[in-house]
Scaffold this active site. Sequence first.
Site, PDB file in Angstrom:
ATOM      1  N   GLU A   1       0.842  -1.212   0.000  1.00  9.44           N
ATOM      2  CA  GLU A   1       0.000   0.000   0.000  1.00  9.44           C
ATOM      3  C   GLU A   1       0.875   1.260   0.000  1.00  9.44           C
ATOM      4  OE1 GLU A   1      -2.449  -1.433   3.445  1.00  9.44           O
ATOM      5  OE2 GLU A   1      -4.097  -0.905   2.102  1.00  9.44           O
TER       6      GLU A   1
ATOM      7  N   GLU B   1      -3.141 -10.097   3.972  1.00  7.94           N
ATOM      8  CA  GLU B   1      -4.337  -9.759   4.759  1.00  7.94           C
ATOM      9  C   GLU B   1      -5.388 -10.861   4.652  1.00  7.94           C
ATOM     10  OE1 GLU B   1      -2.698  -7.716   2.819  1.00  7.94           O
ATOM     11  OE2 GLU B   1      -2.731  -5.649   3.539  1.00  7.94           O
TER      12      GLU B   1
HETATM   13  C1  1HE Z   1       6.830  -8.570  11.997  1.00 11.98           C
HETATM   14  C2  1HE Z   1       6.150  -8.432  10.769  1.00 11.98           C
HETATM   15  C3  1HE Z   1       4.906  -7.761  10.799  1.00 11.98           C
HETATM   16  C4  1HE Z   1       7.989  -9.491  10.371  1.00 11.98           C
HETATM   17  N1  1HE Z   1       4.450  -7.291  11.990  1.00 11.98           N
HETATM   18  N2  1HE Z   1       6.341  -8.105  13.138  1.00 11.98           N
HETATM   19  N3  1HE Z   1       2.226  -8.569   6.967  1.00 11.98           N
HETATM   20  C5  1HE Z   1       2.452  -9.900   6.890  1.00 11.98           C
HETATM   21  O1  1HE Z   1       1.580 -10.714   7.104  1.00 11.98           O
HETATM   22  C6  1HE Z   1       3.871 -10.290   6.560  1.00 11.98           C
HETATM   23  C7  1HE Z   1       4.497 -10.945   7.762  1.00 11.98           C
HETATM   24  N4  1HE Z   1       5.940 -11.128   7.615  1.00 11.98           N
HETATM   25  C8  1HE Z   1       6.482 -12.089   6.829  1.00 11.98           C
HETATM   26  O2  1HE Z   1       5.831 -12.828   6.112  1.00 11.98           O
HETATM   27  C9  1HE Z   1       7.976 -12.248   6.916  1.00 11.98           C
HETATM   28  O3  1HE Z   1       8.410 -11.643   8.126  1.00 11.98           O
HETATM   29  C10 1HE Z   1       8.754 -11.603   5.741  1.00 11.98           C
HETATM   30  C11 1HE Z   1       8.494 -12.414   4.465  1.00 11.98           C
HETATM   31  C12 1HE Z   1       8.358 -10.143   5.526  1.00 11.98           C
HETATM   32  C13 1HE Z   1      10.270 -11.624   6.080  1.00 11.98           C
HETATM   33  O4  1HE Z   1      10.676 -12.941   6.421  1.00 11.98           O
HETATM   34  P1  1HE Z   1      12.041 -13.156   7.236  1.00 11.98           P
HETATM   35  O5  1HE Z   1      12.243 -14.626   7.362  1.00 11.98           O
HETATM   36  O6  1HE Z   1      13.127 -12.350   6.598  1.00 11.98           O
HETATM   37  O7  1HE Z   1      11.822 -12.471   8.681  1.00 11.98           O
HETATM   38  P2  1HE Z   1      11.039 -13.065   9.960  1.00 11.98           P
HETATM   39  O8  1HE Z   1      11.930 -14.002  10.728  1.00 11.98           O
HETATM   40  O9  1HE Z   1       9.682 -13.580   9.585  1.00 11.98           O
HETATM   41  O10 1HE Z   1      10.770 -11.741  10.816  1.00 11.98           O
HETATM   42  C14 1HE Z   1      11.817 -11.070  11.518  1.00 11.98           C
HETATM   43  C15 1HE Z   1      11.171 -10.350  12.682  1.00 11.98           C
HETATM   44  O11 1HE Z   1      10.266  -9.365  12.191  1.00 11.98           O
HETATM   45  C16 1HE Z   1      10.333 -11.281  13.558  1.00 11.98           C
HETATM   46  O12 1HE Z   1      10.375 -10.779  14.883  1.00 11.98           O
HETATM   47  P3  1HE Z   1      11.379 -11.445  15.985  1.00 11.98           P
HETATM   48  O13 1HE Z   1      11.187 -10.617  17.215  1.00 11.98           O
HETATM   49  O14 1HE Z   1      10.901 -12.872  16.118  1.00 11.98           O
HETATM   50  O15 1HE Z   1      12.768 -11.347  15.393  1.00 11.98           O
HETATM   51  C17 1HE Z   1       8.928 -11.077  13.023  1.00 11.98           C
HETATM   52  O16 1HE Z   1       7.917 -11.372  13.977  1.00 11.98           O
HETATM   53  C18 1HE Z   1       8.953  -9.595  12.712  1.00 11.98           C
HETATM   54  N5  1HE Z   1       7.956  -9.234  11.706  1.00 11.98           N
HETATM   55  N6  1HE Z   1       6.881  -9.009   9.785  1.00 11.98           N
HETATM   56  C19 1HE Z   1       5.162  -7.470  13.110  1.00 11.98           C
HETATM   57  N7  1HE Z   1       4.185  -7.537   9.687  1.00 11.98           N
HETATM   58  C20 1HE Z   1      -3.127  -0.774   6.967  1.00 11.98           C
HETATM   59  S1  1HE Z   1      -3.630  -2.364   6.889  1.00 11.98           S
HETATM   60  C21 1HE Z   1      -2.308  -3.304   6.275  1.00 11.98           C
HETATM   61  C22 1HE Z   1      -2.534  -4.729   6.650  1.00 11.98           C
HETATM   62  C23 1HE Z   1      -1.282  -5.538   6.487  1.00 11.98           C
HETATM   63  O17 1HE Z   1      -0.233  -5.058   6.169  1.00 11.98           O
HETATM   64  S2  1HE Z   1      -1.471  -7.198   6.810  1.00 11.98           S
HETATM   65  C24 1HE Z   1       0.032  -7.910   6.283  1.00 11.98           C
HETATM   66  C25 1HE Z   1       1.009  -7.980   7.397  1.00 11.98           C
END
Ligand code: 1HE
Length: 257
Positions: free
Chosen positions: A111, A131
Amino acid sequence: MTYPDLSLERQDDIAIVRLERAAKRNALNDGLILALRDTFQNLPEGVRAVVVDGAGEHFCAGLDLSELTERDAGQGLMHSRMWHQALDGLQFGPVPVVAALHGAVVGGGLELACACHIRVADSTTFYALPEGSRGIFVGGGGSVRIPKLVGVARMTDMMMTGRVYKAEEGERAGFAQYLVPAGQATAKAVELARRIAGNAPLTNYALMHALPRIAEQPADHGLFTEALMAGIAQNAPAAKERLRDFLEGRAAKVSRD
Ligand code: 1HE
């Protein structure tokens, strides 16, 4: 003003605004959204184009999901409106914005990218709207902006099935206007921003503010708005000077190279 998760680097008449939350894959929490809003409201004097990119391996993992769980419906509505205000401020702000994409460009990260005026992606980029599988809906203007780039059918498919577009098919679909090798998105975006900064300011203004509105208007209204904008733009001293430069052989010709 400085922010913990957002930096602004000035390079002459352009600025690079960088998401600096790599440990959380640049997930957008409220603080970061408000920092984006405030940064685009208060760009330093003389900045004529901006590049937005992200630190680390990914452009942006979207909404910070850890902040989502405690909100009720009314708070969710206001939260979405806060995103709208911040991203509208970027799209309809003072200067053009080029997004430099790499790695994950997902959910709210997509977005954000779609609120920019031009998108440059490197070959590591991938696009998704998780989402759908998280049980929520887009809330950062995605339902308005994403179909304009890639169509309602593609967005519906992405949200219903979790489909991920890799860099090349993403460019073909219309997410990005430029596709470059890994690690080169910011350099290409800076090159484009420098060219954009050299345009007559009123032309950039018309492209940011008139063109998207004309696209929403019925054809006869659009043609009338176009004529008004054309008259105003050609009357500016910058336009007259550039036309004289061409007619007197001082300006670059259009070239295929
Ligand atoms: C996060 C987030 C997040 C990572 N919110 N903490 N977005 C998603 O559903 C995407 C979610 N994220 C992923 O699928 C993956 O993290 C990635 C593909 C982006 C990257 O993968 P990777 O293997 O490089 O990283 P990771 O190990 O998954 O994440 C590293 C850290 O970032 C980890 O935290 P840690 O404390 O365990 O190290 C994750 O929890 C954190 N992290 N993404 C919070 N999104 C206005 S409305 C919009 C609605 C949306 O955007 S919904 C889609 C949300």
